[in-house]
Design a protein around this motif. Structure first.
Motif: not given
Lengths: 238, 293
Positions: A34-51, A54-64
Motif C-alpha cells: 500500500c506504499e505505507r509502513g514498509g522499510a521506506e516509510d519508517l524514516p519519515a515516522l522516525a523524523a516526525l518523532l525525533e522532531g 523522542k529518542a528512537i531506540t531502534g527500528s526494523t521491518t518484518v516481512d509479514f
C-alpha cells in the motif's frame, strides 16, 4: 491484502505524549504494497518523532507482521532496543499491531488505521482479527482489539456479561475481550488508560472512499506507468 | 425535576420497581403490574426489549405510565438503535413526559429470541450517557443546534458481583464522567460482597440503588447462577427455597429473602431497585415488611 493509511501526525504524537523513547516496527507485506509502513516509510515516522523530541531506540521491518512466529523470531534480535523504549509504534494493519502487542510486554501503539480488506491476508495464522474499521483504538487497549474481541465491540470497558472465569456470556469458549485488555493493561501498569472515555466511534470510516479502493493503494491494481507501457509496446523488454 | 431525582437529592432511602412490556399487544397485565406499585415506589423502570426477546416498546409503555400519573424510568439499550434513532427517541421521550432515562448497553442478540438479527451497538452505555448529556446541552451528537433541548435525569447500571470487580468500578467511574446521576445494580444476594463493593465506590458520591430479583424457584436460582454473569445466589438460599416448596411457590420465601436483603443493605446504599419479573403484586408486602412504607 489489508489496506492501511498512516494515522494523522497529531494522533501519533498524542499517543506517545508520555514516552521519551520509542521503537519502530514496519511491515514488508501487504502493508508495504500500500506504499505505507514498509522499510521506506519508517524514516519519515522516525523524523516526525525525533522532531517532537523522542529518542528512537531502534527500528526494523518484518516481512509479514501477521505471522506471529516470524514476528517473535525477528524481534528477538532487537530485545535490548525494545526494552529500552517506553513504547513500540507499529506501522501496519490491525492484525500486525496485535501480533506485536502479543509478543512484547510494552505499550504498543498503532501508526496506521486499517481501512479496507481487499483479497488475501498474509500468512496470518493466529487469533488476532482486524475489522478494518479505519479508526484504530489499539493504542488505548493494550494492543488487543475491542472491536473484534468483544462480542458487542464495546469501546469503554466490559458489559456485565464477563463470566467468573473471564469468558464471554455470548460464547463461553471465547475470552471476554475486555478481561484480556484489563489483564494486559494491568501487566503494563497502565490501568489508568482504561479511565479515558473513548469514542463515540467514527463508523463513517468503515466505508472506505472510492479513491482508497481503486488504484493508488494497491500495488497489484496500480496503473502501469506510461513509460513502462510504452516500452512494452516497443517490445524492448524481450 | 423528576420525583426520583428529588428524592435521591433529599437522601431518602427509596424503592424503584420494574415492569416488562408484553410479547404482543395485550398491555393490560403489564399496566396492572404497575398499578400494584402505585404509591409504594418512587419510579418504575420499563425494560427495553429485555433479554433481547422481542416485545412491545418501552417508549409507548413509559408514556402510558405518565398518563396514569406513575413515574417511569425509561430503559434504553444500544443493541437495536443507532445514534440517529437513540437521539430521536430521546427527544420523543421528553415530549411524552419522560424524565428518567437508564442507559444500558443491552444483552447481545445471540442470547435472545432473534439470534440472527443484526446487533447495532453503534454506541454503548458510556456513549449513550454522553449522548444524553449532549442533547441536554442543546446539541445533537454531530454538533447541530436543537430547537428545544430535553432535560433528563440519566442513570446507569453496574454489576457489583462481577469479577474482577475493579473492571466494573473503572467503568462505573467512566459512566459518572459521562453524566450518570444514579446507579441501579445487577441482582444482589450476597450482602457482604455488596458491602465491600459499596466501600470502594461510596467516594464517587453518586447514589446507588441495590438490585433485588425475586427468587421464584430453585430452578430460577440455579439458572441465574449458571447463566447470568455477576449474579450469585448462595447455596444457603437455594437450600431454603428447596426446604419449603409451598412457601417458595406462594412467593413467601421470595418476600422473606428480599426483606432480609433490604435490611442488610439499608445502611450501605440509597435505596433498592426491585425486579419482580411479573410478581409485582408481592412488592407492596415486601416494602411494608421492610418498614419502608
Amino acid at each position: 491484502m489489508l489496506v492501511t493509511e498512516r494515522k494523522p501526525d497529531e494522533e501519533i504524537l498524542a499517543s506517545v505524549q508520555g514516552d521519551a523513547s520509542v521503537f519502530l516496527v514496519g511491515c514488508n507485506g501487504c502493508h508495504s504494497a500500500c506504499e505505507r509502513g514498509g522499510a521506506e516509510d519508517l524514516p519519515a515516522l522516525a523524523a516526525l518523532l525525533e522532531g517532537a523530541g523522542k529518542a528512537i531506540t531502534g527500528s526494523t521491518t518484518v516481512d509479514f507482521l501477521c505471522d506471529k512466529s516470524l514476528v517473535r523470531s525477528r524481534l528477538r534480535a532487537f530485545t535490548r532496543q525494545i526494552l529500552r523504549a517506553d513504547s513500540v509504534i507499529v506501522a501496519t494493519c490491525g492484525v500486525g499491531i496485535q501480533c506485536v502487542a502479543d509478543s512484547v510486554l510494552k505499550r504498543v501503539r498503532p501508526g496506521c488505521n486499517t481501512i479496507n480488506l481487499g483479497g488475501n491476508h498474509g500468512t496470518w495464522g493466529a487469533t488476532e482479527r482486524c475489522a478494518e474499521c479505519g479508526d484504530c483504538l489499539l493504542d488505548k487497549t493494550g494492543g488487543i482489539c475491542p472491536i473484534t474481541n468483544c462480542s458487542k465491540s464495546m469501546v469503554n470497558g466490559p458489559c456485565g456479561g464477563t463470566t467468573s472465569d473471564g469468558k464471554c456470556e455470548v460464547d463461553r469458549q471465547r475470552d471476554c475481550g475486555w478481561y484480556r485488555i484489563y489483564m494486559r493493561l494491568k501487566d503494563l501498569d497502565a490501568l489508568d488508560q482504561l479511565k479515558e472515555v473513548v469514542g463515540p466511534k467514527k463508523h463513517g470510516n468503515y466505508l472506505p472512499s472510492y479513491d482508497v479502493m481503486t488504484g493508488e493503494h494497491w500495488a497489484t491494481d496500480a496503473p502501469v506507468p506510461a513509460a513502462a507501457a510504452a516500452a512494452g509496446k516497443e517490445g524492448d523488454d524481450e | 425535576m423528576s420525583n426520583l431525582s428529588e428524592a435521591l437529592a433529599r437522601g431518602e432511602f427509596l424503592v424503584t420497581g420494574e415492569i416488562g412490556p408484553p410479547k404482543g399487544t395485550n398491555i393490560e397485565k403489564c399496566l396492572e403490574d404497575a398499578e400494584h406499585l402505585r404509591g409504594k415506589v418512587t419510579a418504575i423502570n420499563v425494560t427495553d426489549i429485555q433479554s433481547a426477546v422481542m416485545r412491545f416498546g418501552g417508549l409507548a409503555t413509559c408514556h402510558m405510565l405518565v398518563e396514569r400519573d406513575l413515574e417511569p424510568v425509561f430503559q434504553m439499550v444500544c443493541r437495536d438503535r443507532n445514534r440517529l434513532a437513540l437521539q430521536s427517541d430521546l427527544l420523543s421521550a421528553h415530549v411524552l413526559g419522560i424524565e428518567n432515562v437508564l442507559c444500558l448497553t443491552g444483552d447481545h442478540n445471540i442470547l435472545g429470541d432473534h439470534p440472527d438479527s443484526k446487533p447495532v451497538f453503534d454506541l454503548e452505555a458510556v456513549g449513550l450517557l454522553q449522548c444524553v448529556q449532549t442533547l441536554m446541552e442543546g446539541r445533537d451528537m454531530a454538533g447541530n443546534e436543537l430547537d428545544g433541548a430535553p432535560p433528563f435525569f440519566p442513570g446507569a447500571v453496574v454489576a457489583p458481583g462481577s469479577e474482577p470487580v475493579e473492571m466494573q468500578i473503572i467503568r462505573m467511574e467512566k459512566k459518572i464522567a459521562a453524566g450518570a446521576k444514579f446507579f441501579q445494580t445487577q441482582a444482589v444476594y450476597d450482602v457482604d460482597q455488596f458491602a465491600d463493593f459499596m466501600g470502594r465506590v461510596e467516594g464517587f458520591g453518586v447514589p446507588v440503588l441495590c438490585g433485588l430479583v425475586l427468587l421464584k424457584s430453585v430452578g430460577m436460582a440455579r439458572f441465574m447462577n449458571a447463566n447470568v454473569s455477576g449474579v450469585n445466589v448462595p447455596d444457603r438460599l437455594i437450600a431454603r427455597l428447596k426446604a419449603d416448596k409451598e412457601k417458595t411457590k406462594s412467593g413467601e420465601a421470595a418476600i422473606e429473602i428480599a426483606v432480609e436483603t433490604i435490611e442488610g443493605v439499608k445502611d450501605l446504599c440509597q435505596g433498592v431497585h426491585i425486579m419482580p419479573l411479573g410478581w409485582d403484586h408481592l412488592v407492596p408486602d415486601i416494602i411494608d415488611r421492610a418498614g419502608l412504607a
